[in-house]
Design a protein around this motif. Structure first.
Motif, short mmCIF file in Angstrom:
data_model
loop_
_atom_site.label_atom_id
_atom_site.label_comp_id
_atom_site.label_asym_id
_atom_site.label_seq_id
_atom_site.Cartn_x
_atom_site.Cartn_y
_atom_site.Cartn_z
N ALA A 1 -26.14 22.70 -4.00
CA ALA A 1 -25.93 21.48 -2.48
C ALA A 1 -24.66 20.34 -3.48
O ALA A 1 -24.39 19.72 -2.98
CB ALA A 1 -27.27 21.00 -2.43
N LEU A 2 -25.93 19.09 -4.32
CA LEU A 2 -25.12 18.52 -4.89
C LEU A 2 -23.56 18.58 -5.58
O LEU A 2 -22.57 17.54 -5.13
CB LEU A 2 -25.87 18.37 -6.47
CG LEU A 2 -25.03 16.39 -6.46
CD1 LEU A 2 -25.51 15.74 -5.91
CD2 LEU A 2 -25.86 16.45 -7.99
N ALA B 1 -27.24 8.51 -5.97
CA ALA B 1 -28.37 8.54 -4.85
C ALA B 1 -28.84 9.95 -4.46
O ALA B 1 -29.56 10.12 -4.43
CB ALA B 1 -27.05 8.27 -3.67
N LEU B 2 -28.34 10.85 -5.10
CA LEU B 2 -28.70 12.46 -4.45
C LEU B 2 -28.98 13.23 -5.40
O LEU B 2 -29.34 14.31 -5.55
CB LEU B 2 -27.39 12.66 -3.58
CG LEU B 2 -27.59 12.53 -2.74
CD1 LEU B 2 -25.24 12.87 -1.45
CD2 LEU B 2 -28.42 12.48 -1.32
N SER C 1 -24.52 20.56 4.68
CA SER C 1 -26.28 21.98 4.72
C SER C 1 -26.10 21.89 3.06
O SER C 1 -25.88 21.89 2.46
CB SER C 1 -25.56 22.62 5.19
OG SER C 1 -27.06 22.97 5.64
N VAL C 2 -26.92 21.13 2.61
CA VAL C 2 -28.33 21.03 1.44
C VAL C 2 -29.41 21.01 1.68
O VAL C 2 -29.73 21.25 0.73
CB VAL C 2 -27.61 19.32 1.23
CG1 VAL C 2 -26.24 18.98 1.11
CG2 VAL C 2 -28.41 18.59 1.82
N VAL D 1 -21.45 18.70 -2.71
CA VAL D 1 -21.15 17.37 -2.04
C VAL D 1 -20.15 17.30 -2.91
O VAL D 1 -19.18 16.06 -2.39
CB VAL D 1 -23.19 17.00 -1.69
CG1 VAL D 1 -22.28 15.09 -1.74
CG2 VAL D 1 -23.37 17.24 -0.84
N LEU D 2 -20.28 16.42 -3.98
CA LEU D 2 -19.32 16.44 -5.14
C LEU D 2 -18.09 16.08 -5.10
O LEU D 2 -17.18 15.46 -5.28
CB LEU D 2 -19.69 16.20 -5.90
CG LEU D 2 -21.10 15.81 -6.97
CD1 LEU D 2 -21.52 15.71 -8.14
CD2 LEU D 2 -21.24 14.11 -6.77
N ILE D 3 -17.79 17.54 -5.06
CA ILE D 3 -16.41 18.23 -4.29
C ILE D 3 -15.68 17.66 -3.16
O ILE D 3 -14.94 17.27 -3.16
CB ILE D 3 -16.57 20.17 -4.10
CG1 ILE D 3 -16.50 20.74 -5.83
CG2 ILE D 3 -14.72 20.04 -3.85
CD1 ILE D 3 -17.05 22.47 -5.68
#
Length: 139
Positions: free
Chosen positions: A40-41, A28-29, A137-138, A44-46
């Motif tokens: 940033a991805l 999705a990202l 924040s991404v 988010v995954l972590i």
């Protein structure tokens, strides 16, 4: 950036939940989706992986044997939330500060705390669920 709608799936309460959650977010990202920057991805995954793994390790599945995993891209932020059933005494946000340096595990919430803008735990004694969410924040 950001579609602002929540995406939610029930994941099986087991070892495959973390990889499944990360795979959903990557699709999705990542490059084929919202195309977040690699760093940033990765963050988010972590965080998502840690929240899902904590639900598997410390929570209980729903009556259907699942945990709920939700995420949304909201402007320059990604929000993730994991809901599990619980029957224990509860979770304290301060638990992130208590860990054994010599332990092989137990540092995950510290990583969530450092990587996220904010994170929260909400317990609902009426429904017997615990929701742990984080905002990153991404942008």
């Amino acid at each position: 950036m950001g579609d602002q709608s929540w995406h939610s799936v029930d994941l099986p309460h087991g070892r495959d939940a973390g990889p499944q959650a990360r795979g959903l977010l990557r699709a999705a990202l990542g490059p084929d989706g919202a195309a977040l920057p690699d760093h940033a991805l990765a963050d988010v995954l972590i965080v998502a992986g840690e929240l899902v793994e904590n639900a598997v390790d410390h929570g209980e599945p729903s009556a259907l044997g699942a945990i709920q995993f939700s995420w949304r891209l909201h402007g320059a932020r990604v929000e993730v939330c994991v809901v599990d059933s619980t029957s224990g005494p509860g979770f304290s946000h301060e638990a992130r500060d208590i860990f054994d340096l010599d332990s092989a595990r137990g540092r995950g919430l510290m990583m969530v705390d450092v990587i996220s803008e904010r994170w929260a735990v909400e317990q609902d004694p009426t429904s017997g669920t615990t929701a742990v969410s984080a905002v990153l924040s991404v942008g």
